[in-house]
Design an enzyme around this catalytic site. Structure first.
Site: not given
Ligand SMILES: Cc1ncc(COP(=O)(O)O)c(C=O)c1O
Length: 386
Positions: A184, A327
């Site tokens: 982020q 999520c």
């Molecule tokens: C802080 C953080 N880490 C990891 C992820 C996971 O990323 P990705 O969707 O590329 O797997 C997200 C996505 O929501 C996130 O906000």
């Protein structure tokens, strides 16, 4: 019939692909379709595009091209960084507000005999460095702290944590490695590896106007990472599998375009939104730190109103926000991040996350403010229809 408005305020969940990024990817989805591992001309063309992207990403991070490992996104990068480094009997320190791709990986590691310390955060959502310091022991091999929190937008004290780790490392044999989930942060924060001091760092393309399903793990040369999957020898055999050439090209282009982002505009819109919400809507509050934050992420609590209901009524008005991380939204559980700040269950459940991006306009922000005012007033008076 009047067309339904569609306004997007959920840029922390994902971003649309920038047109320039899409254009850069197109040839590799059509004519230039070669497998980058093939030695013929088709393969060479594909590999040359991968190399070009890797070089420009390395320049952006200030690292060596070979230190950039392409993955399928930040979830894959975080899993690789943690599971690929730590063995049973060893110890990880992380924070209590990490994304599930870090926290749940750590929980799974506990079942495999790895000890994990989850350092607390203060009321503003900043990790308490002293807790990290106190938790370090002889078995500690990894400290994993996110750069920017995805729910409240707070920027963690990465440089200070690096300073602590390098001081500790000066006098011990078992080096402690530092992993930073920077998913982020890329649009807003200093991303030079040297300043951050990370040994491992995760990035995802779809948070920065790039495509979904592609990301990277920066792995400093010499970090002893084991692969989680076996197969071809792509990416030094650490992240094997046929390279997603179009995705890699798109990620490279998205990173190249970061400097063109109009963060001033986002900041001014977010400030207007924040000021108006706090002034016009009674019993509203902004969660997280007022200063140490990225400008785009605003997480509000509205006392006495369920965030889920605000979300639904805004959605009916054509406005997309979130009740927390994408999520976790829809889970009807209070956000563990807001509980970690010391919020009551009730206050945590009364929150929504509004995240802005480079396409938002002032009139969209005005529309959001007026709808929020109406919706919250209605919900507080017991009326659930818009
Ligand atoms: C802080 C953080 N880490 C990891 C992820 C996971 O990323 P990705 O969707 O590329 O797997 C997200 C996505 O929501 C996130 O906000």
């Amino acid at each position: 019939m009047k067309e339904q408005k569609k306004i997007y305020f959920d840029y922390a969940a994902t971003t649309p692909i920038d047109k320039k990024v899409f254009e850069s990817m197109k040839p590799y989805l059509t004519d230039q379709f070669g497998n980058a591992s093939s030695h013929h001309l088709f393969g060479q063309k594909a590999m040359s595009a991968v190399d070009k992207s890797r070089d420009s990403i390395a320049a952006f991070l200030g690292c060596l091209p070979k230190e950039v490992i392409f993955t399928s996104g930040a979830t894959a990068s975080n899993n690789l960084a943690i599971q690929g480094l730590v063995d049973s009997g060893q110890h990880i320190i992380t924070s209590i507000i990490e994304h599930p791709s870090v926290s749940e990986t750590c929980q799974a590691m506990e079942e495999r005999g790895v000890a994990v310390t989850y350092a607390n955060v203060d009321a503003n959502g900043l990790v308490i460095i002293d807790e990290i310091k106190r938790a370090i022991n002889d078995n500690t091999v990894l400290i994993s702290i996110m750069y920017v929190n995805n729910e409240i937008g707070t920027i963690q004290p990465i440089k200070e944590i690096h300073q602590l780790i390098s001081k500790v490392n000066d006098s011990r044999r078992q080096k402690i490695y530092f992993h930073v989930d920077a998913s982020q942060a890329v649009n807003y924060c200093d991303m030079k590896i040297k300043t951050l001091g990370a040994d491992l760092l995760s990035i995802s393309a779809h948070k920065i106007y790039g495509p979904k399903g592609i990301g990277l793990l920066f792995k400093q040369e010499g970090v002893p990472l084991k692969p989680l999957q076996y197969g071809g020898h792509q990416e030094d055999a650490i992240s094997p599998g046929t390279l997603n050439v179009a995705g890699i090209v798109g990620l490279g282009k998205a990173i190249e375009l970061v400097k063109e982002n109009n963060n001033k505009q986002i900041k001014s819109l977010a400030n207007k939104l924040m000021k108006n919400v706090i002034e016009l809507i009674p019993n509203s509050q902004l969660n997280g730190d007022l200063q140490k934050r990225i400008p785009s992420c605003l997480n509000f609590s509205f006392k006495g109103v369920e965030g889920e209901n605000i979300f639904l009524l805004l959605d009916q008005a054509g406005i997309a926000v979130s009740t927390g991380a994408a999520c976790a939204s829809g889970s009807h559980e209070p956000s563990s991040v807001l509980l970690a700040l010391g919020h009551s269950q009730e206050l945590a459940l009364s929150s929504i996350r509004i995240t802005l991006g480079k396409i938002n306009t002032e009139s969209e922000v005005d529309y959001l403010i007026s709808n929020l005012q109406i919706i919250i007033e209605k919900l507080r008076s017991g009326n659930h229809n818009i």
